[in-house]
Design a protein around this motif. Structure first.
Motif, PDB file in Angstrom:
ATOM      1  N   THR A 273      -0.601   1.994  -4.955  1.00  0.00           N
ATOM      2  CA  THR A 273       0.605   1.929  -4.129  1.00  0.00           C
ATOM      3  C   THR A 273       1.214   3.324  -4.124  1.00  0.00           C
ATOM      4  N   GLN A 274       1.367   3.867  -2.934  1.00  0.00           N
ATOM      5  CA  GLN A 274       1.992   5.179  -2.798  1.00  0.00           C
ATOM      6  C   GLN A 274       3.499   4.981  -2.679  1.00  0.00           C
TER       7      GLN A 274
ATOM      8  N   ARG B  28       0.841  -1.193   0.000  1.00  0.00           N
ATOM      9  CA  ARG B  28       0.000   0.000   0.000  1.00  0.00           C
ATOM     10  C   ARG B  28       0.881   1.250   0.000  1.00  0.00           C
ATOM     11  N   HIS B  29       1.970   1.175   0.721  1.00  0.00           N
ATOM     12  CA  HIS B  29       2.930   2.275   0.782  1.00  0.00           C
ATOM     13  C   HIS B  29       4.333   1.707   0.629  1.00  0.00           C
TER      14      HIS B  29
ATOM     15  N   SER C 262       7.168   6.594  -2.410  1.00  0.00           N
ATOM     16  CA  SER C 262       7.915   7.803  -2.063  1.00  0.00           C
ATOM     17  C   SER C 262       9.393   7.507  -2.245  1.00  0.00           C
TER      18      SER C 262
END
Lengths: 110, 113
Positions: free
Chosen positions: B108-109, B9-10, B111
């Protein structure tokens, strides 16, 4: 260049205040115009598909219409839960992908 | 009803690292699409697969690759990550290539720091 443009970028409405969102497109050989709703941090949720000019579809407080150059998403008597970003997308030519516009961020206040 | 499942998800990565995003389509859906959405941006089409074969390609960098497996799940592999790759990556699935309904996952985040 083929393009999908949505307006306005943002729209603030009072609960019950009806309005319309616009999606204009310049693609040739349109094979479907799609409306999606997207809530923050979530994937787009399918609302409607329109295929030919003059076509209309309705779902609860939403009604989508299509002309040869643009589509409108009419929101009648909106409620705060209608607040979201509304995305327009098109499919054209021989491709199966959808090309999205930049969306209209709708906020409905009680 | 089952929806499109994306994992993780992240995801937080550093520059030049690699990342793998996974997408599990709705059962019996044979078409998968990948989209990238930057902050305040519209979703940008990356690539799609139909019956495990690439069906269309968009603005996907050469550093990225993807495939669809025999069970129809798909993976997006991203190498030499750059700061500009930070975005929400969505997978969508449909039953057939020209089906009007694309069902999107929650994304999906990614970073990149």
């Amino acid at each position: 260049e083929d393009q999908v443009t949505q307006s306005p970028e943002a729209l603030r409405l009072q609960e019950g205040e009806s309005s319309s969102l616009n999606c204009s497109y310049t693609v040739s050989g349109l094979r479907g115009l799609f409306w999606y709703r997207q809530d923050p941090g979530k994937g787009p949720e399918f609302l409607f598909t329109l295929y030919s000019a003059g076509e209309e579809k309705e779902k609860e407080r939403l009604k989508a219409t299509l002309t040869k150059k643009e589509s409108f998403l009419h929101i009648t008597a909106p409620k705060p839960e209608d607040s979201a970003t509304y995305l327009c997308a098109v499919r054209w030519g021989n491709t199966d992908k959808l090309i999205f516009g930049t969306g209209t961020r709708l906020q409905v206040f009680p | 009803a089952a929806g499109v499942i994306q994992s993780p998800r992240h995801l937080i990565k550093e520059k030049r690292e690699t990342a793998t995003l996974k997408c599990y389509p709705i059962p019996r859906h044979d078409t998968v699409y990948w989209y990238q959405q930057g902050p305040g941006q519209d979703p940008q089409f990356l690539i799609s697969f139909y019956e495990k074969m690439q069906s269309d390609k968009g603005s996907i960098p050469d550093r990225f690759s993807a495939q669809q497996f025999s069970d129809y799940h798909s993976e997006l592999n991203m190498s030499s990550l750059e700061l500009g790759d930070s975005a929400l990556y969505f997978c969508a699935s449909s039953n057939g290539q020209l089906n009007e309904k694309l069902f999107f996952g929650s994304g999906t985040q990614l970073s990149v720091l």
